[in-house]
Design a protein around this motif. Structure first.
Motif, short mmCIF file in Angstrom:
data_model
loop_
_atom_site.label_atom_id
_atom_site.label_comp_id
_atom_site.label_asym_id
_atom_site.label_seq_id
_atom_site.Cartn_x
_atom_site.Cartn_y
_atom_site.Cartn_z
N TYR A 56 0.82 -1.21 0.00
CA TYR A 56 0.00 0.00 0.00
C TYR A 56 0.86 1.26 0.00
O TYR A 56 0.39 2.33 -0.40
N LEU A 57 2.10 1.13 0.47
CA LEU A 57 3.01 2.26 0.55
C LEU A 57 3.93 2.36 -0.67
O LEU A 57 4.63 3.36 -0.83
N THR A 58 3.93 1.36 -1.51
CA THR A 58 4.82 1.30 -2.66
C THR A 58 4.09 1.54 -3.98
O THR A 58 4.52 2.36 -4.80
N PHE A 59 3.00 0.84 -4.19
CA PHE A 59 2.31 0.86 -5.48
C PHE A 59 1.13 1.83 -5.45
O PHE A 59 0.72 2.31 -4.39
N ALA A 60 0.59 2.12 -6.62
CA ALA A 60 -0.59 2.98 -6.75
C ALA A 60 -1.48 2.42 -7.84
O ALA A 60 -1.01 1.88 -8.84
N ALA A 61 -2.78 2.56 -7.62
CA ALA A 61 -3.76 1.99 -8.55
C ALA A 61 -3.54 2.47 -9.98
O ALA A 61 -3.71 1.71 -10.94
N GLU A 62 -3.16 3.74 -10.13
CA GLU A 62 -3.00 4.31 -11.46
C GLU A 62 -1.90 3.62 -12.28
O GLU A 62 -1.88 3.71 -13.51
N GLU A 63 -1.00 2.93 -11.58
CA GLU A 63 0.16 2.31 -12.24
C GLU A 63 -0.05 0.82 -12.52
O GLU A 63 0.81 0.19 -13.15
#
Length: 443
Positions: A262-269
């Motif tokens: 949750y601290l590394t990735f993002a939904a947009e990516e």
């Protein structure tokens, strides 16, 4: 005074700050912390290596016995050690039987015996009909009790309804037990769009933040009413942070954790069809991710657990990319430290902050008394971390059972060079595991 091992560190995290020191280790514990250069050294670490306490990961799904083809104690604990993790606490579900009574706990311990390369504790489970088993499990040494508020993903670990949660909390309050909660509201998710196909956006819409927020609000109210200690697992919705902070300020005994993904990735990516990213609750937006980092900075989020939850490759549906059908779990037990250091350093945090989130606070929340710190009398669980190095993750070279992780191909900052468990170095070539079972009150 003689020691079994002496480590000289020009850089070490001690008492929440970086300093130089010599550590004297005797009988598996830290017996001396003195100025650097004071003791005759057996091991001297380089200037770009920071000595950390062994990490404490209190959110690991080992799955053995019953689903050992998903993960097992030998592979999970080898991966943990390679990542600087010297203590794990195993979740009560996905194994068969689940850890919902003392007999099941004993079955799990029998399966794990002589396989653990790091120290292992166990959570119990709170499920419908087992209120009478909670105190015996507590007395047998589990560190707390996990419950779900919606289907857990496996039928043998059913969720608690509102009355069941209250009954469990009232029972736990009588002996100051800890309830750890997968907090998503079943009704909210039942009324959300059904995830189907390759679209990550559609999957994200199927697990809206409101599901977490409503569940956490209910847990807070029941904790306020019963006086039970509660811990929110794998928080992904940053919009819940104000209510957690307010509840704590008002005397509710609540803590919370989040996860490296949750601290590394993002939904947009996240590309459509990339089911290696599927987890529940889901990875949310970049703005949400930054708010979670702020929650860590402010102390509303206490710590970070991996929620290591692997499965056989076929269950991730990488062939179809169907988010609705894929198993929801991310394998990252070996990668938490470099993943969090990568994000923390980029945002101006210090390595001492990372140690607090990955070692100090998880140990405190679970109730460990000799884990998570470099301190006199603590177990000599240590990690040598090369802070100026970097690594490109190769899933096939990780030590957990199946080579699937969303970190594959990602460059991370830092590399774990060496790990010690109670003063004994753990290496990939070790054939004799030295991990012990840990029990609440004794660890």
């Amino acid at each position: 005074m003689t020691y079994d091992l002496v480590i000289g560190a020009r850089r070490a995290i001690v008492d929440g700050a970086e300093r130089s020191c010599d550590l004297g280790i005797r009988d598996g514990q830290i017996a001396a912390i003195v100025e650097y250069g004071t003791l005759d050294l057996a091991i001297e670490l380089g200037t770009d290596v920071v000595l950390l306490p062994g990490l404490v990961d209190t959110h690991v799904h080992v799955n053995e016995p019953g689903r050992t083809e998903w993960e097992g104690f030998a592979t999970a604990t080898r991966a943990a050690a390679a990542g600087g993790v010297t203590t794990i606490v195993d979740m009560p579900l996905n194994s068969i039987p689940p850890t919902v009574d003392v007999a099941a706990l004993e079955a799990k311990q029998a399966a794990a015996r002589d396989q653990a390369y790091v120290d292992v504790g166990f959570w119990g489970g709170a499920v419908p009909g087992n209120v009478a088993s909670l105190k015996p499990l507590h007395d047998a040494g589990v560190f707390g009790f996990k419950c779900f508020l919606l289907h857990s993903g496996v039928d043998e670990f059913p969720p608690l309804d509102a009355a069941g949660v209250e009954a469990a909390m009232r029972e736990l309050a009588t002996f100051d037990g800890l309830l750890i909660v997968h907090a998503e509201d079943a009704s909210t998710i039942d009324h959300a769009p059904v995830p189907d196909g390759r679209s990550y956006a559609a999957f994200l819409a199927s697990r809206p933040p409101e599901a977490e927020d409503r569940a956490i609000a209910r847990v807070i109210e029941l904790a306020r009413t019963t006086g039970c200690r509660v811990h929110i697992l794998h928080l992904s919705s940053a919009s819940a942070l104000p209510m957690i902070a307010a509840a704590r300020a008002n005397g509710v005994r609540i803590t919370a954790e989040t996860c490296p993904h949750y601290l590394t990735f993002a939904a947009e990516e996240i590309p459509d069809g990339a089911t290696q990213y599927k987890c529940c609750p889901p990875i949310r937006t970049a703005a949400n991710r930054e708010a979670l980092w702020q929650g860590l900075a402010e102390g509303t989020i206490d710590g970070i657990g991996s929620d290591h939850s692997p499965c056989p490759p076929a269950m991730k549906r990488l062939d179809t990319g169907d988010f609705g059908a894929a198993w929801g779990g991310i394998a990252s037990l070996q990668l938490g430290l470099p993943a969090i250091w990568t994000g923390a350093r980029a945002r101006g945090f210090a390595l001492a902050d990372v140690v607090r989130w990955l070692a100090v606070r998880p140990a405190e929340v679970a109730g460990f008394r000799r884990k998570g710190r470099i301190a006199l009398g603590y177990d000599a669980d240590l990690c040598a971390f090369g802070v100026e190095e970097s690594l490109v993750v190769e899933a096939a070279r990780l030590l957990h059972k199946h080579p699937i992780t969303p970190y594959d191909g990602r460059r991370l900052a830092g590399r774990v060079q060496r790990t010690w468990l109670r003063g004994m170095e753990i290496s990939e070539s070790d054939e004799r595991p030295h991990g012990r079972f840990l029990a609440r009150g004794d660890a």
